[in-house]
Write an enzyme that holds these catalytic residues in place. Structure first.
Site, short mmCIF file in Angstrom:
data_model
loop_
_atom_site.label_atom_id
_atom_site.label_comp_id
_atom_site.label_asym_id
_atom_site.label_seq_id
_atom_site.Cartn_x
_atom_site.Cartn_y
_atom_site.Cartn_z
N ARG A 1 -9.13 0.59 3.80
CA ARG A 1 -8.48 1.65 2.89
C ARG A 1 -7.06 0.61 2.72
O ARG A 1 -6.39 1.21 1.71
CB ARG A 1 -8.05 2.70 4.07
CG ARG A 1 -9.18 3.62 4.27
CD ARG A 1 -8.55 4.78 5.10
NE ARG A 1 -7.18 4.96 4.80
CZ ARG A 1 -6.34 5.50 5.66
NH1 ARG A 1 -6.56 5.42 6.94
NH2 ARG A 1 -5.01 5.84 5.24
N ASP B 1 3.38 0.29 12.37
CA ASP B 1 1.99 0.02 11.66
C ASP B 1 1.86 -1.82 12.16
O ASP B 1 0.58 -1.96 11.60
CB ASP B 1 2.33 -0.01 10.00
CG ASP B 1 2.23 1.52 9.61
OD1 ASP B 1 1.71 2.32 10.32
OD2 ASP B 1 2.72 1.70 8.55
N LYS C 1 0.90 -1.38 0.10
CA LYS C 1 0.02 0.06 0.00
C LYS C 1 0.98 1.15 -0.15
O LYS C 1 0.53 2.23 -0.59
CB LYS C 1 -0.94 0.15 1.33
CG LYS C 1 -1.55 1.46 1.46
CD LYS C 1 -2.03 1.41 3.03
CE LYS C 1 -2.77 2.48 3.42
NZ LYS C 1 -1.41 3.51 4.29
N ASN C 2 1.80 1.28 0.95
CA ASN C 2 2.63 2.72 0.96
C ASN C 2 3.68 2.87 -0.01
O ASN C 2 4.06 4.04 -0.21
CB ASN C 2 2.99 2.71 2.44
CG ASN C 2 2.01 2.77 3.59
OD1 ASN C 2 1.03 3.32 3.09
ND2 ASN C 2 2.34 2.53 4.78
N CYS D 1 -5.16 8.13 9.14
CA CYS D 1 -5.62 7.89 10.35
C CYS D 1 -5.22 8.86 11.44
O CYS D 1 -4.29 9.51 11.14
CB CYS D 1 -4.91 6.45 10.82
SG CYS D 1 -5.43 5.14 9.76
N ARG E 1 -0.10 15.07 13.12
CA ARG E 1 0.72 14.74 11.97
C ARG E 1 1.30 15.81 10.83
O ARG E 1 0.73 15.90 10.15
CB ARG E 1 0.08 13.33 11.32
CG ARG E 1 -0.22 12.32 11.97
CD ARG E 1 -0.91 11.20 11.46
NE ARG E 1 -0.26 10.52 10.45
CZ ARG E 1 -0.66 9.35 9.59
NH1 ARG E 1 -2.02 9.21 9.60
NH2 ARG E 1 0.31 8.71 8.85
N1 EPU Z 1 6.37 13.99 11.14
C1 EPU Z 1 6.68 15.33 11.30
N2 EPU Z 1 6.66 16.27 10.47
C2 EPU Z 1 6.81 15.76 9.12
C3 EPU Z 1 6.33 14.40 8.88
C4 EPU Z 1 6.44 13.55 9.91
O1 EPU Z 1 6.56 15.88 12.54
O2 EPU Z 1 6.81 16.73 8.28
C5 EPU Z 1 6.28 13.18 12.34
C6 EPU Z 1 5.09 12.55 12.34
O3 EPU Z 1 4.11 13.35 12.79
C7 EPU Z 1 5.14 11.10 12.90
C8 EPU Z 1 6.75 10.73 12.55
O4 EPU Z 1 7.44 12.16 12.26
O5 EPU Z 1 5.46 11.40 14.40
C9 EPU Z 1 6.83 9.86 11.12
O6 EPU Z 1 5.97 10.03 10.15
P1 EPU Z 1 6.02 9.95 8.66
O7 EPU Z 1 6.35 10.84 8.10
O8 EPU Z 1 7.25 8.82 8.60
O9 EPU Z 1 4.77 9.08 8.52
P2 EPU Z 1 3.78 9.43 7.46
O10 EPU Z 1 4.53 9.61 6.20
O11 EPU Z 1 2.89 10.40 7.64
C10 EPU Z 1 3.85 6.76 6.66
C11 EPU Z 1 2.79 5.77 6.30
C12 EPU Z 1 2.21 5.16 7.51
C13 EPU Z 1 3.18 4.81 8.42
C14 EPU Z 1 4.37 5.90 8.49
C15 EPU Z 1 5.40 5.55 9.55
C16 EPU Z 1 1.90 6.39 4.10
C17 EPU Z 1 0.83 7.12 3.29
N3 EPU Z 1 1.61 6.27 5.42
O12 EPU Z 1 3.09 7.97 7.29
O13 EPU Z 1 1.37 4.27 7.31
O14 EPU Z 1 2.44 4.73 9.85
O15 EPU Z 1 4.77 6.33 7.40
O16 EPU Z 1 6.07 4.27 8.92
O17 EPU Z 1 2.93 6.09 3.67
C18 EPU Z 1 -0.46 2.98 7.77
O18 EPU Z 1 -0.06 2.26 6.60
O19 EPU Z 1 -1.31 2.29 8.49
C19 EPU Z 1 0.01 4.16 8.14
C20 EPU Z 1 -0.24 4.81 8.84
#
Ligand code: EPU
Length: 430
Positions: free
Chosen positions: A398, A306, A22-23, A117, A122
């Site tokens: 999703r 996750d 998915k990601n 989610c 975030r």
């Molecule tokens: N963060 C910041 N600022 C940013 C970006 C991230 O503070 O600009 C913080 C976030 O708040 C969090 C941490 O850094 O505390 C990590 O966030 P990350 O950016 O790695 O996560 P994401 O890109 O929002 C993706 C996946 C998530 C998965 C995370 C961590 C997608 C669409 N989502 O989210 O997937 O939990 O990486 O591996 O790729 C899921 O599949 O269930 C899911 C939630």
């Protein structure tokens, strides 16, 4: 309203084929906007996040054709729109990749602030920092991110404050067509980061270092069409392994990359499970009683956040006290209250959850609080005595392709039913 009805207490047995990641898919689909030509992508999972993104591309003028259930052709060469449909984009997290792709290709992007989610705040400040370093100007107006640049983006160094998966991939997407070289430091190393780089490279990009903490992107004039197959979903595979463990079963996940599962199977081994690796499959044989363990979630190759709710179910059924420390998000324990309805004993204090193992869980009506928490409720229902009703399953759908069919293939007693919304019941009675 859709619900899952789970009649538990039966060990899962057999093998299940894992879908594409998915990601990775939710980044590769927006990245297709960068390509001047047609690309065919295989192993795309059949999940609602993917359908939402495909709808967005079509609304923006792309030609997207389904070849078969997991293969799609994308032709975005004639797209000229730079505004993503607001209501569709704000529903999903991965819509943030549209910003990088549109800014990189057109120098302008208008995309709703991403949804997804709810694990506490975030922010996307690291994405924005990266776009600004490449010469973009970013404003947020009326819940929409407006990104502009007067000229072609220019490569630069970007140091991420945390190993953000989304920021790493988004900056990579934006940098592909920039002038000069972009260096992303403290980059995320998840398998889907590498997969996105491989996809972009197969279309003519020059990305190196993906999978390490320094990624270099040498900008090119344009990307050409091509063919790509997405990697298997590490988290989907891990979820079925956890379901095998929680039900005391024997489950083989096929079409996987075993190396990507090491961080998950290491913990399952500590809990007493026997893990057997094959070339593209992993088998779990669960013991009579799981043993306790501790987990701290971390960026790859650490234990994935996750997988946190799913292992919490296994811990609820293990002998002894287990501790989970959430190392990525502020608030990812909302599901523990739902698990307690089923007899689990879990106490949350900030980013720590202490779980006291119990002999049995008991079926109950529970809610899917988010995607992975929903999967955990299904696992708990499969392991519990009696019937569990899981509500709000749209979260699960999703990210999990045909979870009901796949679990049935492993012998689970689970069905998906439509029930009237509570308000329509009242209307019918009244
Ligand atoms: N963060 C910041 N600022 C940013 C970006 C991230 O503070 O600009 C913080 C976030 O708040 C969090 C941490 O850094 O505390 C990590 O966030 P990350 O950016 O790695 O996560 P994401 O890109 O929002 C993706 C996946 C998530 C998965 C995370 C961590 C997608 C669409 N989502 O989210 O997937 O939990 O990486 O591996 O790729 C899921 O599949 O269930 C899911 C939630």
């Amino acid at each position: 309203m859709t619900q899952y009805i789970v009649r538990g207490g039966k060990p899962l047995a057999g093998s299940v084929t894992i879908s594409g990641a998915k990601n990775a898919a939710v980044a590769i689909i927006p990245a297709a906007l960068l390509i001047d030509g047609k690309c065919r992508v295989e192993n795309i999972p059949d999940i609602s996040d993917v359908h939402d993104l495909i709808d967005i591309l079509i609304t923006m003028g792309a030609t997207v054709t389904k070849v078969n259930s997991s293969t799609w052709d994308f032709d975005c060469s004639h797209v000229r729109q730079t505004r993503a449909p607001f209501d569709k984009a704000r529903r999903i997290r991965a819509s943030y990749y549209l910003i990088g792709a549109l800014l990189g290709r057109f120098g302008r992007a208008e995309v709703a602030m991403p949804g997804g989610c709810d694990f506490g705040s975030r922010p996307i400040d690291q994405h924005i920092k990266g776009f600004e370093a490449l010469g973009g100007t970013i404003e947020t107006i009326g819940g929409e991110v407006i990104a502009t640049s007067k000229q072609r983006l220019v490569g630069n160094g970007v140091y991420l404050d945390m190993e953000s998966v989304g920021a790493t991939m988004n900056i990579m997407i934006a940098a592909v067509l920039a002038e000069g070289t972009t260096v992303i430091e403290n980059a995320a190393k998840e398998p889907h980061v590498v997969d996105l780089a491989n996809f972009l490279n197969s279309m003519g990009a020059r990305v190196s270092g993906a999978g390490t903490d320094v990624i270099k992107v040498k900008g090119v004039e344009k990307l050409h069409g091509g063919f790509y197959s997405i990697i298997p979903d590490q988290i989907e595979a891990g979820t079925y392994l956890m379901a095998g463990a929680a039900t005391g079963g024997s489950v083989t996940v096929t079409n996987v990359i075993p190396k990507h599962l090491d961080c998950i199977t290491a913990k399952l081994k500590e809990m007493g499970c026997t893990i057997t690796e094959f070339d593209d499959a992993v088998k779990i044989d669960a013991p009579g009683h799981l043993r306790r363990t501790n987990v701290k979630t971390m960026p790859y190759p650490g234990f994935p956040t996750d997988m946190q709710p799913q292992i919490a179910v296994c811990m609820s059924l293990a002998k002894g006290t287990s501790i989970i420390t959430e190392g990525v998000y502020d608030n990812r324990f909302r599901y523990v209250a739902e698990l307690r309805r089923m007899g689990a004993i879990g106490q949350v204090d900030g980013k720590v959850c202490v779980i006291e193992g119990t002999d049995t869980l008991v079926g109950a009506p529970v809610k899917a609080c988010d995607l992975r928490a929903g999967a955990a409720m299904v696992i708990a229902g499969l392991a519990a005595q009696g019937t569990t009703i899981v509500e709000d399953v749209h979260y699960i759908e999703r990210g999990y392709e045909n979870i009901v069919g796949k679990l049935r293939g492993l012998g689970a007693d689970i069905s998906r039913i439509e029930v009237p919304e509570p308000s329509s019941i009242v209307a019918a009675v009244g």
